[in-house]
Structures are given as structure tokens and as C-alpha cells.
Design an enzyme around this catalytic site. Sequence first.
Site, PDB file in Angstrom:
ATOM      1  N   SER A   9       0.832  -1.189   0.000  1.00  0.00           N
ATOM      2  CA  SER A   9       0.000   0.000   0.000  1.00  0.00           C
ATOM      3  C   SER A   9       0.872   1.246   0.000  1.00  0.00           C
ATOM      4  O   SER A   9       1.662   1.472   0.920  1.00  0.00           O
ATOM      5  CB  SER A   9      -0.911   0.005   1.231  1.00  0.00           C
ATOM      6  OG  SER A   9      -1.485   1.288   1.357  1.00  0.00           O
TER       7      SER A   9
ATOM      8  N   HIS B 129      -1.070  -1.002  -4.325  1.00  0.00           N
ATOM      9  CA  HIS B 129      -2.384  -0.697  -3.751  1.00  0.00           C
ATOM     10  C   HIS B 129      -2.448   0.812  -3.464  1.00  0.00           C
ATOM     11  O   HIS B 129      -1.567   1.370  -2.815  1.00  0.00           O
ATOM     12  CB  HIS B 129      -2.563  -1.509  -2.459  1.00  0.00           C
ATOM     13  CG  HIS B 129      -3.893  -1.396  -1.819  1.00  0.00           C
ATOM     14  ND1 HIS B 129      -5.004  -2.088  -2.261  1.00  0.00           N
ATOM     15  CD2 HIS B 129      -4.309  -0.678  -0.744  1.00  0.00           C
ATOM     16  CE1 HIS B 129      -6.041  -1.802  -1.486  1.00  0.00           C
ATOM     17  NE2 HIS B 129      -5.647  -0.940  -0.564  1.00  0.00           N
TER      18      HIS B 129
ATOM     19  N   ASP C  94      -4.669   3.809  -1.929  1.00  0.00           N
ATOM     20  CA  ASP C  94      -5.767   4.092  -0.999  1.00  0.00           C
ATOM     21  C   ASP C  94      -6.259   5.524  -1.144  1.00  0.00           C
ATOM     22  O   ASP C  94      -5.579   6.461  -0.720  1.00  0.00           O
ATOM     23  CB  ASP C  94      -5.289   3.885   0.440  1.00  0.00           C
ATOM     24  CG  ASP C  94      -5.140   2.412   0.786  1.00  0.00           C
ATOM     25  OD1 ASP C  94      -6.113   1.662   0.617  1.00  0.00           O
ATOM     26  OD2 ASP C  94      -4.038   2.021   1.223  1.00  0.00           O
TER      27      ASP C  94
ATOM     28  N   MET D  19      -8.842   8.337   0.005  1.00  0.00           N
ATOM     29  CA  MET D  19      -9.740   8.663   1.132  1.00  0.00           C
ATOM     30  C   MET D  19     -10.214  10.101   1.015  1.00  0.00           C
ATOM     31  O   MET D  19      -9.407  10.991   0.723  1.00  0.00           O
ATOM     32  CB  MET D  19      -8.985   8.502   2.452  1.00  0.00           C
ATOM     33  CG  MET D  19      -8.372   7.137   2.653  1.00  0.00           C
ATOM     34  SD  MET D  19      -7.436   7.104   4.191  1.00  0.00           S
ATOM     35  CE  MET D  19      -6.775   5.424   4.128  1.00  0.00           C
TER      36      MET D  19
ATOM     37  N   HIS E 158      -8.224   1.442  -4.244  1.00  0.00           N
ATOM     38  CA  HIS E 158      -9.210   1.197  -3.188  1.00  0.00           C
ATOM     39  C   HIS E 158      -9.873   2.535  -2.869  1.00  0.00           C
ATOM     40  O   HIS E 158      -9.250   3.412  -2.263  1.00  0.00           O
ATOM     41  CB  HIS E 158      -8.463   0.611  -1.976  1.00  0.00           C
ATOM     42  CG  HIS E 158      -9.307   0.377  -0.772  1.00  0.00           C
ATOM     43  ND1 HIS E 158      -8.766   0.048   0.464  1.00  0.00           N
ATOM     44  CD2 HIS E 158     -10.653   0.398  -0.586  1.00  0.00           C
ATOM     45  CE1 HIS E 158      -9.740  -0.097   1.341  1.00  0.00           C
ATOM     46  NE2 HIS E 158     -10.891   0.103   0.735  1.00  0.00           N
TER      47      HIS E 158
ATOM     48  N   MET F 181     -12.080   4.777  -0.883  1.00  0.00           N
ATOM     49  CA  MET F 181     -12.786   5.004   0.382  1.00  0.00           C
ATOM     50  C   MET F 181     -13.410   6.387   0.290  1.00  0.00           C
ATOM     51  O   MET F 181     -13.024   7.321   0.993  1.00  0.00           O
ATOM     52  CB  MET F 181     -11.793   4.883   1.548  1.00  0.00           C
ATOM     53  CG  MET F 181     -11.390   3.442   1.807  1.00  0.00           C
ATOM     54  SD  MET F 181      -9.879   3.288   2.781  1.00  0.00           S
ATOM     55  CE  MET F 181      -8.676   3.335   1.470  1.00  0.00           C
TER      56      MET F 181
ATOM     57  N   MET G 187     -11.837  -6.139   4.528  1.00  0.00           N
ATOM     58  CA  MET G 187     -11.104  -5.186   5.364  1.00  0.00           C
ATOM     59  C   MET G 187     -10.865  -5.822   6.728  1.00  0.00           C
ATOM     60  O   MET G 187     -11.807  -6.191   7.417  1.00  0.00           O
ATOM     61  CB  MET G 187     -11.906  -3.889   5.536  1.00  0.00           C
ATOM     62  CG  MET G 187     -11.947  -2.983   4.324  1.00  0.00           C
ATOM     63  SD  MET G 187     -10.324  -2.514   3.678  1.00  0.00           S
ATOM     64  CE  MET G 187      -9.586  -1.645   5.066  1.00  0.00           C
TER      65      MET G 187
ATOM     66  N   ASP H  36      -6.888  -6.599   3.605  1.00  0.00           N
ATOM     67  CA  ASP H  36      -6.251  -5.290   3.747  1.00  0.00           C
ATOM     68  C   ASP H  36      -6.369  -4.799   5.187  1.00  0.00           C
ATOM     69  O   ASP H  36      -7.476  -4.606   5.687  1.00  0.00           O
ATOM     70  CB  ASP H  36      -6.957  -4.319   2.783  1.00  0.00           C
ATOM     71  CG  ASP H  36      -6.357  -2.928   2.778  1.00  0.00           C
ATOM     72  OD1 ASP H  36      -5.298  -2.710   3.401  1.00  0.00           O
ATOM     73  OD2 ASP H  36      -6.961  -2.050   2.123  1.00  0.00           O
TER      74      ASP H  36
HETATM   75  C1  DX5 Z   1      -6.603   1.357   5.429  1.00  0.00           C
HETATM   76  C2  DX5 Z   1      -6.094   1.101   4.036  1.00  0.00           C
HETATM   77  C3  DX5 Z   1      -4.976   0.132   3.978  1.00  0.00           C
HETATM   78  C4  DX5 Z   1      -3.720   0.550   4.703  1.00  0.00           C
HETATM   79  C5  DX5 Z   1      -3.068  -0.712   5.194  1.00  0.00           C
HETATM   80  O1  DX5 Z   1      -7.763   2.083   5.355  1.00  0.00           O
HETATM   81  O2  DX5 Z   1      -7.125   0.611   3.218  1.00  0.00           O
HETATM   82  O3  DX5 Z   1      -4.685  -0.225   2.638  1.00  0.00           O
HETATM   83  O4  DX5 Z   1      -2.824   1.261   3.897  1.00  0.00           O
HETATM   84  O5  DX5 Z   1      -2.021  -0.357   6.023  1.00  0.00           O
HETATM   85  P1  DX5 Z   1      -1.377  -1.426   7.036  1.00  0.00           P
HETATM   86  O6  DX5 Z   1      -0.855  -2.562   6.222  1.00  0.00           O
HETATM   87  O7  DX5 Z   1      -0.283  -0.617   7.678  1.00  0.00           O
HETATM   88  O8  DX5 Z   1      -2.446  -1.847   7.987  1.00  0.00           O
HETATM   89 ZN    ZN Z   2      -6.601  -0.223   1.180  1.00  0.00          ZN
END
Ligand code: DX5
Ligand code: ZN
Length: 235
Positions: A27, A50, A52, A54, A83, A85, A154, A192
Site C-alpha cells: 500500500s 495498492h 488508498d 480517502m 481502493h 474510500m 477489510m 487489507d
Molecule cells: C486502510 C487502508 C490500507 C492501509 C493498510 O484504510 O485501506 O490499505 O494502507 O495499512 P497497514 O498494512 O499498515 O495496515
Molecule cells: Zn486499502
Amino acid sequence: MSRASRLGRVQPVTDPAVPHPVKLAPSLLACDFARLGEELQAIQGADWAHVDVMDGAFVPNISFGLPILAAARRASSLFMDVHLMIQHPERYLRDFAEAGADGLTVHVESTPHLHRAVQQIRELGKKAGVTLNPGTPLEALRPVLADVDLVLIMSVNPGFGGQKFIPSSLERIRTLRRWLDDLGSAAEIQVDGGVTPQNARAVVHAGATCLVAGSAVYGPDGAQAGLERLREALK
Ligand code: DX5
Ligand code: ZN
């Protein structure tokens, strides 16, 4: 007296082999954004990157958006696993596809039109993924299960890296594995949140085929070493 000394010998520890190939998806949330190109180079040996996204509304944090995905796309040929969010992700699917996403994963909680969002991702020619928060019943994704390329379980509440793996996620992975097998679906089961070299085998044995890892990869000794530790744990 321990069992081993009562029996006069040490019981062999049985550690069954990893049952199927596993994709690793570091990620980028945990990388050094000032060195994005180098951080992507360091995970060249991974399967996917990956990404993320947000929005500060669906989750209580803002990460990054389209320009960073576009920059990552220019810097790397890795599969960009995005991903989302964000609330109402259908508003932005085309933009993320055009910015370089190869796969787009949407949350069941983020839109009343989950099926439409999945259709739109497919129409854009991208891999369609669905996911859900740890507190959402797994049943919520059943209606679209036959139509997706990936289901993301998740294993933390989304919004932040570096959280602890929620143990009950293992049972959800097992249930999903059964459902997909019953459908004859080859969809990826991605996991994840809080994935480490210590729990990776258990997650894969439960049925996961793709592991996301942020802090376990982008650690103080660099992403290449972090990725290697995860691979070793799965040998
Ligand atoms: C959390 C993200 C993850 C995050 C995982 O909301 O979707 O992808 O980056 O990070 P670790 O592996 O540190 O839990
Ligand atoms: Zn993620």
C-alpha cells in the site's frame, strides 16, 4: 511437565504449505510521498501497487486523489489496484480509470447503487472489486458476488495505516472462500489491514489470494526488505 518431555521427544510442528499462489500488493499509503518514484521502484518485485483514496467523509482521513494516481502510473508499470474510500464513488470511476487505475474497488457502504458501480467499472474495461467495513455483514456483498473480479475483506476499520489486524476477519475470509467456491468464481480474495509476516500464512490458509500491506512493507529498512520478509513468510 511439558508434553514434549513426557514423551521424551519434541513433537514436530506441522506447518502446511501455502495452498495457492499469493499476490502481494504493497500500500502506497505508507510510503514516502516525496520519493514516490523510488518507492514504486522498490516494490517492482510486487504483484500490484495498492492505492488508498480517502475523502475525509466516507472515512475520517484524507489521503490523496487523481494527480497522485496519475504520477504513480507514470512512474511504474505495476497493476494499479485502487481502493476507493469515498462517498458515491460512481461519480469518479471514469476519472480514476483515465488516471491509470487497472482495478477499482468500491465499498458497499459508500453507495446505494453498488451493482451499477460494478457495471460501470466493467464497462470502463477495469477489474471490478467490492469491499466492506469490518462491522458490515458479509451478506451485503452477496448480490454482486458473481459479477466481480475481486472481493476485499477489510481486516481493520478503513481510514488509517498501521492498525492491528482484527482476528474475526479470518472467519469472514473462510466464509467468503466457501461462497466463491460454490459459485465457481475465480475472484481474488484480497485482505487489507494489519497484515504482517506473522499473520500472513493464517490469512492465506483462510482463503486469501492477495495481501495488501502498508506498514509491514514500507518499514525503516526499506520496501524491498519488507516485501522480501512477507514473501519469505509465505514460502
Ligand atoms: C486502510 C487502508 C490500507 C492501509 C493498510 O484504510 O485501506 O490499505 O494502507 O495499512 P497497514 O498494512 O499498515 O495496515
Ligand atoms: Zn486499502
